[in-house]
Design a protein around this motif. Structure first.
Motif, PDB file in Angstrom:
ATOM      1  N   UNK A 105      39.567  59.476 -19.462  1.00  0.00           N
ATOM      2  CA  UNK A 105      38.716  58.448 -20.051  1.00  0.00           C
ATOM      3  C   UNK A 105      38.563  57.306 -19.050  1.00  0.00           C
ATOM      4  N   UNK A 106      37.356  56.789 -18.923  1.00  0.00           N
ATOM      5  CA  UNK A 106      37.112  55.594 -18.124  1.00  0.00           C
ATOM      6  C   UNK A 106      36.995  54.421 -19.098  1.00  0.00           C
ATOM      7  N   UNK A 107      37.872  53.430 -18.942  1.00  0.00           N
ATOM      8  CA  UNK A 107      37.857  52.244 -19.803  1.00  0.00           C
ATOM      9  C   UNK A 107      37.292  51.088 -18.989  1.00  0.00           C
ATOM     10  N   UNK A 108      36.296  50.417 -19.521  1.00  0.00           N
ATOM     11  CA  UNK A 108      35.666  49.300 -18.833  1.00  0.00           C
ATOM     12  C   UNK A 108      35.694  48.039 -19.678  1.00  0.00           C
ATOM     13  N   UNK A 152      45.955  44.515 -19.331  1.00  0.00           N
ATOM     14  CA  UNK A 152      46.683  45.603 -19.976  1.00  0.00           C
ATOM     15  C   UNK A 152      45.697  46.409 -20.807  1.00  0.00           C
ATOM     16  N   UNK A 153      45.830  47.726 -20.715  1.00  0.00           N
ATOM     17  CA  UNK A 153      44.986  48.639 -21.470  1.00  0.00           C
ATOM     18  C   UNK A 153      45.807  49.133 -22.651  1.00  0.00           C
ATOM     19  N   UNK A 154      45.280  48.947 -23.852  1.00  0.00           N
ATOM     20  CA  UNK A 154      45.964  49.392 -25.063  1.00  0.00           C
ATOM     21  C   UNK A 154      45.259  50.593 -25.662  1.00  0.00           C
ATOM     22  N   UNK A 155      46.037  51.474 -26.260  1.00  0.00           N
ATOM     23  CA  UNK A 155      45.486  52.683 -26.872  1.00  0.00           C
ATOM     24  C   UNK A 155      45.918  52.771 -28.328  1.00  0.00           C
ATOM     25  N   UNK A 156      44.989  53.164 -29.174  1.00  0.00           N
ATOM     26  CA  UNK A 156      45.290  53.496 -30.563  1.00  0.00           C
ATOM     27  C   UNK A 156      45.024  54.984 -30.734  1.00  0.00           C
ATOM     28  N   UNK A 171      41.249  58.951 -29.636  1.00  0.00           N
ATOM     29  CA  UNK A 171      41.771  57.663 -29.193  1.00  0.00           C
ATOM     30  C   UNK A 171      40.669  56.604 -29.198  1.00  0.00           C
ATOM     31  N   UNK A 172      41.086  55.372 -29.272  1.00  0.00           N
ATOM     32  CA  UNK A 172      40.220  54.237 -28.976  1.00  0.00           C
ATOM     33  C   UNK A 172      41.070  53.225 -28.211  1.00  0.00           C
ATOM     34  N   UNK A 198      37.940  46.845 -30.325  1.00  0.00           N
ATOM     35  CA  UNK A 198      38.247  48.242 -29.995  1.00  0.00           C
ATOM     36  C   UNK A 198      36.984  48.960 -29.546  1.00  0.00           C
ATOM     37  N   UNK A 199      37.173  49.936 -28.688  1.00  0.00           N
ATOM     38  CA  UNK A 199      36.060  50.754 -28.203  1.00  0.00           C
ATOM     39  C   UNK A 199      35.703  51.786 -29.254  1.00  0.00           C
TER      40      UNK A 199
END
Length: 131
Positions: free
Chosen positions: A46-49, A61-65, A105-106, A123-124
């Protein structure tokens, strides 16, 4: 908080008068990033922007749910990756992340510095990873 400072010199023959007082307001926690996105770049990555809205962050910090497939509820946000500070307001950052397990995930992003953490971004959209 406002911090106030005065200085004076000292040596073997004595001490000078105090300088004029100067004041400063220390930086607080950074402002939260916005426009967080998550894009599946391969079945397992996954690319998080995000957009940087702070000028005093030292990292992100990158958080994941994770979606529980049984009860269809989202778990709490857990920090899963970090990224370096960005060069200025309005710049965008990206991180490539591989969860390592299949799932839905988000993501969220927050800025951090020595004074604390920003709020999490919104959230994404969810992404489905199938490594």
């Amino acid at each position: 908080d406002i911090w106030r400072y005065r200085v004076r010199a000292s040596n073997a023959t004595g001490t000078s008068a105090w300088s004029a007082q100067v004041s400063t307001t220390p930086d607080g926690p950074p402002v939260a990033p916005t426009l967080a996105t998550a894009t599946l770049t391969s079945p397992s990555t996954v690319s998080i922007g995000w957009r940087d809205n702070a000028s005093n962050e030292v990292a992100f910090e990158i958080g994941r749910q994770t979606l529980n497939p049984v009860n269809r509820r989202w778990g709490a946000t857990q920090v899963v990756a970090t990224a370096a500070a960005l060069p200025g307001l309005g710049t965008t950052g990206t991180v490539s992340y591989a969860p390592g397990a299949a799932g839905t995930y988000r993501f969220q992003v927050r800025a951090t510095n020595t004074r604390g953490n920003s709020a999490w971004s919104a959230v994404t959209a969810q992404v489905v990873v199938t490594p």
